[in-house]
Design a protein around this motif. Structure first.
Motif, short mmCIF file in Angstrom:
data_model
loop_
_atom_site.label_atom_id
_atom_site.label_comp_id
_atom_site.label_asym_id
_atom_site.label_seq_id
_atom_site.Cartn_x
_atom_site.Cartn_y
_atom_site.Cartn_z
N VAL A 66 6.11 -5.74 6.61
CA VAL A 66 6.50 -4.84 7.64
C VAL A 66 5.06 -3.72 7.61
CG1 VAL A 66 8.90 -4.77 7.27
CG2 VAL A 66 7.35 -3.21 5.80
N GLU A 67 5.18 -3.24 8.66
CA GLU A 67 3.97 -2.15 8.89
C GLU A 67 4.71 -0.91 9.39
OE1 GLU A 67 0.09 -4.87 10.37
OE2 GLU A 67 0.75 -3.08 11.65
N GLY A 68 3.83 0.15 8.64
CA GLY A 68 4.42 1.54 9.18
C GLY A 68 3.85 2.70 8.79
N VAL A 69 4.08 3.76 9.06
CA VAL A 69 3.39 4.92 8.72
C VAL A 69 4.13 5.79 7.76
CG1 VAL A 69 2.54 7.22 9.61
CG2 VAL A 69 2.26 5.21 11.00
N ILE A 70 3.50 6.30 6.75
CA ILE A 70 4.25 7.22 5.68
C ILE A 70 4.58 8.46 6.13
CG2 ILE A 70 4.16 8.10 3.27
CD1 ILE A 70 2.23 5.96 2.59
N GLU A 71 5.84 8.57 6.11
CA GLU A 71 6.40 9.99 6.73
C GLU A 71 6.53 10.96 5.74
OE1 GLU A 71 9.94 9.15 8.95
OE2 GLU A 71 8.53 8.79 10.70
N HIS A 72 6.90 10.58 4.45
CA HIS A 72 6.95 11.34 3.46
C HIS A 72 7.03 10.62 2.07
CE1 HIS A 72 9.23 14.65 1.19
NE2 HIS A 72 9.93 13.84 0.56
N SER A 89 9.61 8.08 -10.75
CA SER A 89 9.36 6.90 -9.88
C SER A 89 8.78 7.49 -8.46
CB SER A 89 10.54 5.93 -9.37
OG SER A 89 11.78 6.69 -9.61
N LEU A 90 8.05 7.01 -7.76
CA LEU A 90 7.24 7.28 -6.60
C LEU A 90 8.10 6.81 -5.59
CD1 LEU A 90 4.90 8.52 -4.72
CD2 LEU A 90 3.62 6.34 -5.28
N LEU A 91 8.53 7.83 -4.52
CA LEU A 91 9.20 7.30 -3.30
C LEU A 91 8.67 7.35 -2.02
CD1 LEU A 91 12.83 8.60 -4.25
CD2 LEU A 91 11.93 6.54 -4.76
N CYS A 92 8.35 6.51 -1.28
CA CYS A 92 7.59 6.69 0.06
C CYS A 92 8.59 6.21 1.18
CB CYS A 92 6.57 5.71 0.06
SG CYS A 92 5.17 6.22 -1.10
N TYR A 93 8.86 7.04 2.29
CA TYR A 93 9.57 6.49 3.24
C TYR A 93 8.59 6.28 4.32
CZ TYR A 93 13.10 9.17 0.71
OH TYR A 93 14.29 9.40 0.06
N ILE A 94 8.68 4.93 4.93
CA ILE A 94 7.81 4.66 6.22
C ILE A 94 8.45 4.33 7.26
CG2 ILE A 94 6.03 3.75 4.55
CD1 ILE A 94 7.12 0.82 5.43
N SER A 95 8.07 4.58 8.37
CA SER A 95 8.75 4.11 9.68
C SER A 95 7.85 3.38 10.78
CB SER A 95 9.36 5.56 9.98
OG SER A 95 9.37 5.31 11.61
N THR A 98 10.97 1.51 14.97
CA THR A 98 12.25 0.82 15.02
C THR A 98 13.29 1.28 14.05
OG1 THR A 98 11.58 -0.94 13.80
CG2 THR A 98 10.93 -1.03 16.18
N GLY A 99 12.58 1.73 12.72
CA GLY A 99 13.50 2.20 11.87
C GLY A 99 12.84 2.37 10.65
N GLY A 100 13.65 2.86 9.47
CA GLY A 100 12.81 3.43 8.44
C GLY A 100 13.10 2.77 7.27
N LEU A 101 12.22 2.92 6.21
CA LEU A 101 12.35 1.95 5.09
C LEU A 101 11.90 2.84 3.82
CD1 LEU A 101 12.63 -1.07 3.94
CD2 LEU A 101 10.56 -1.37 4.32
N LEU A 102 12.60 2.62 2.58
CA LEU A 102 12.02 3.29 1.46
C LEU A 102 11.50 2.49 0.57
CD1 LEU A 102 12.32 5.68 -0.52
CD2 LEU A 102 14.64 4.78 -1.22
N LEU A 103 9.98 2.79 -0.02
CA LEU A 103 9.50 2.10 -0.87
C LEU A 103 9.60 2.68 -1.93
CD1 LEU A 103 6.00 1.43 1.15
CD2 LEU A 103 8.22 0.33 1.30
N ARG A 104 10.02 1.98 -3.18
CA ARG A 104 9.96 2.54 -4.54
C ARG A 104 9.29 1.95 -5.53
NH1 ARG A 104 15.21 4.82 -6.27
NH2 ARG A 104 16.37 4.53 -4.67
N GLU A 136 15.71 -0.57 1.46
CA GLU A 136 14.30 -0.30 0.60
C GLU A 136 13.84 -1.68 0.12
OE1 GLU A 136 16.93 2.23 -2.33
OE2 GLU A 136 16.08 0.88 -3.72
N MET A 137 12.58 -1.44 -0.36
CA MET A 137 11.98 -2.39 -1.33
C MET A 137 11.49 -1.72 -2.30
SD MET A 137 9.08 -4.17 1.58
CE MET A 137 9.49 -5.17 2.79
N ALA A 138 11.51 -2.52 -3.34
CA ALA A 138 11.13 -2.07 -4.78
C ALA A 138 9.80 -2.71 -5.02
CB ALA A 138 11.99 -2.21 -5.82
#
Ligand code: ADP
Ligand code: MG
Length: 703
Positions: A66-72, A89-95, A98-104, A136-138
């Motif tokens: 997936v590709e996305g921009v880090i929102e937070h 842990s480091l949490l990154c929300y990307i979007s 079309t939708g959002g995804l949490l990277l952990r 999410e994706m770990a």
């Protein structure tokens, strides 16, 4: 040999870019020494990184780019017990619109943290899972992308290589790519005669290797799994042929062997049985009788013993051991894990330790002086009964007069590992007797192929007084009820297991998950003593915990699947398995077999992560309906297909690189014909063919 070394396939891996002596040593541990080994270290599976998937269309369980921009992004404290690591842990929300995804990220550097700042565009690859309210994706693999620039995706499916201990996938991919680049149709000799290839219209070897390492994106992953592509089939055929030929060689060698005949004295046998404190089942008696018959012969026994979990195979093994050691010879028993070896050692120590037989335990943890002393006792014959793990077939292990080799839970070992131990007992024409034990039922036709000439025994009843384990299937939304149930059981003096299964592919994360679970359960259950075992703990730590569980000091044992085999604590009567849907039925059945060993009514709680598909529920309900390993295996076969159930490819009967004896059974008749053809017309091609496919696993010491 000299000319071999000059030819392409025998060039050292060090001729590849990026491989120096240090990397070469690591690769050697995987059995990869030369270019041929690289080319034949075939992918276990593939990842599709040829397309970028829109976040909005992701499904849990899917592996995707997936590709996305880090929102937070933020760092959160997770309260995990740090073992020198910070509990953050480091949490990154990307979007991606079309939708959002949490990277952990559970472990990360400061550089990574600064890198993953708001507004940065990244591409990542990982497995999607359902988190709380969001996908999410770990620990995805990720890369920062330059602004507004299109970057290419992979052109072919990405190979995932097996057995990577200490070596990165990226390195394996890199050396495979380099080797494939050098490869053309003349660089590797083809040991299959042209007429064989024509009959089957198989592609040539170089082409087959190229497409098996890097299939084109239009190849369907399902068709690959089913082994349907000609490139695969060519290699499958060749591998089956190499195994068939090697099996024939083994059989010929075995046939010429002699063995020592042993008969146990009636009195000794009776005294042993009396010591057990229970009566043998009729099945156990029958099998003991069959084995005594074999041991009495002057030809080596070669017997496979099947018996469900808890059916009492160990006692049968012990009776065979007694027969041999009471005659002044040595017996060795090999187990797949240190915990199991430890347990067996205790059993044998208890049964024989006070007699004139010295028992000895040899595992990977014995080093230096202690190990030397043990090796000496094995070599001079002071130790009669030797229990151990893989450590038993290392190169410097020697026996004085080994006459019986027993392999426990054989489905965990490859054929060649078991043969390695067998080789240790060989003295000239004399070979040790062999007993191979397994709880995994294997269809007879398959067993014939996989085991060549083995005889069979089956224990088909459980000891009297066993109450079937009652099994329930519950959603993890009812976790609190399960915790209460554990609390109640422990308060009544019973003991329980809580098994954390593999949610993550990485063992590291799995162990972390178990650590977290233990901490959480301890918070929920103050007055209950909780222990933890997982694969990354030191061996003595593991053993100490298991021992304290045995003595009853620990009430609840939180564990990863390391306890799958061997742990025998009859007072434990409750088994909770988290994310049960992730495991195969046979493995669940094995785990469940840890309870129901005493007189008490035992229970097993299969907890699944909801939502679970209808098929998933149906699968788990099989365990609710039956306690028989044979029925479980049969249903599992029907639902998942034999290759996966029996694990024939990776862990099982035969260690295969690409073939699956069950899936590819339709080829076996032709493989047999081809092997006759080669023996008659091209015997000189046989050794290099076997070397190519089985070479590394024949170097026993390094497995
Ligand atoms: P497995 O076949 O799974 O290896 P084990 O040999 O570990 O099973 O036996 C399971 C348990 O059953 C052990 O505690 C063992 O002492 C006990 N056991 C074995 N045979 C009998 C029997 N005939 N009667 C009662 N208990 C038995
Ligand atoms: Mg056992």
């Amino acid at each position: 040999m000299e000319s071999q070394h000059e030819s392409f396939e025998y060039q050292s891996v060090q001729t590849l870019k990026g491989v120096g002596p240090a990397v070469a040593t690591k690769l050697e541990k995987l059995g990869i020494v030369n270019i041929q080994d690289v080319l034949f270290h075939l992918p276990l599976r593939y990842e599709d990184r040829t397309r970028i998937i829109s976040i909005g269309s992701l499904q849990p369980g899917q592996q995707a780019v997936v590709e996305g921009v880090i929102e937070h992004s933020e760092v959160r404290f997770t309260g995990r017990r740090g073992r020198g690591r910070s509990g953050r842990s480091l949490l990154c929300y990307i979007s991606d619109g079309t939708g959002g995804l949490l990277l952990r990220f559970f472990h990360f550097s400061t550089a990574q943290q600064t890198n993953l700042a708001n507004g940065v565009r990244i591409r990542c690859f990982g497995e999607v899972r359902a988190g709380a309210g969001k996908l999410e994706m770990a620990h995805p693999e990720y890369r920062r992308l330059a602004d507004n620039k299109e970057e290419a995706v992979e052109e072919t499916l990405t190979p995932v290589y097996p057995k990577t201990e200490g070596v990165h996938q990226s390195l394996l991919r890199n050396i495979a790519a380099q080797s494939l680049k050098k490869l053309n149709s003349d660089s590797l000799p083809d040991w299959l005669h042209g007429s064989l290839l024509e009959q089957k219209s198989y592609p040539d070897l170089a082409a087959a290797l190229k497409s098996v390492h890097n299939p084109m994106p239009d190849a369907s992953l399902t068709a690959i799994e089913a082994g349907e592509y000609p490139a695969q089939q060519r290699l499958i055929f060749e591998e089956l042929l190499a195994h068939q030929l090697s099996m024939l060689q083994m059989r010929q060698r075995m046939k010429s062997a002699r063995a020592k005949s042993h008969v146990v004295g009636q009195k000794k046998q009776a005294a042993f049985i009396k010591k057990l404190g229970f009566d043998l089942t009729a099945s156990q008696q029958k099998v003991i009788h069959e084995i005594s018959g074999d041991l009495e012969k002057q030809a080596p026994m070669l017997r496979l013993l099947q018996g469900d979990v808890g059916s009492g195979k160990t006692v049968v093994a012990a009776s065979a051991v007694l027969t041999v050691v009471s005659d002044g010879y040595q017996a060795a028993m090999m187990a797949p894990t240190e915990i199991l070896a430890d347990q067996l050692y205790e059993n044998f120590q208890q049964w024989f330790g006070n007699d004139e037989y010295e028992c000895l335990l040899l595992t990977g943890k014995h080093k230096g002086k202690a190990r030397e002393q043990k090796l000496a006792a094995m070599k001079n014959g002071a130790a009669s009964i030797v229990i151990g793990t893989h450590a038993l077939f290392q190169a410097d292990v020697e026996f004085k007069n080994l006459s019986l080799v027993i392999i426990d839970e054989q489905h965990r070992f490859g054929v060649h590992q078991r043969l390695a131990l067998h080789e240790k007992g060989k003295k000239g024409l004399f070979a040790p007797h062999q007993l191979i034990m397994t709880a995994t039922p294997i269809p007879r036709s398959l067993a014939m192929t996989a085991y060549a000439d083995l005889d069979y025994s089956v224990i088909d009843e459980l000891p009297k007084g066993r109450k079937p384990v009652s099994t329930v299937v519950v959603s993890d939304q009812r976790r609190q009820e399960v915790v209460d149930r554990v609390a109640n059981a422990c308060k009544q003096g019973e003991q329980a297991y809580w098994v954390c299964t593999l949610v993550e592919e990485s063992e590291f994360l799995q162990c972390e998950a178990a650590e977290e679970t233990a901490v959480r359960l301890q918070q929920e259950l103050h007055d209950i003593s909780i222990g933890l075992v997982h694969g990354r703990m030191k061996q003595d730590e593991k053993e100490a915990v298991v021992r304290r569980f045995k003595t009853g000091e620990i009430h609840l044992l939180v564990a990863t699947t390391v306890i799958e085999v061997g742990v025998d604590v009859p007072n434990a009567s409750l088994m909770v398995i988290e994310n049960a849907e992730r495991l195969g039925l046979a493995q669940l059945h094995q785990l469940r077999g840890r309870v129901g060993r005493g007189e008490k009514q035992s229970a097993c709680v299969l907890m699944y992560r909801s939502p679970l598909s209808a098929k998933g529920k149906q699968r788990l309900s099989i365990l609710r309906e039956t306690n028989s390993g044979f029925v479980v295996a049969k249903k599992d076969l029907q639902m998942r297909g034999p290759g996966e159930v029996l694990g024939t490819r990776q862990t099982g009967l035969i260690e295969m690189r690409i073939a699956d004896v069950v899936r590819d059974e339709y080829l076996l008749a032709d493989v047999k014909k081809a092997s006759n053809f080669m023996q008659t017309h091209y015997p000189e091609n046989i050794p290099p063919l076997i070397q190519r496919w089985l070479g590394s696993s024949q170097r026993f010491g390094s497995v």
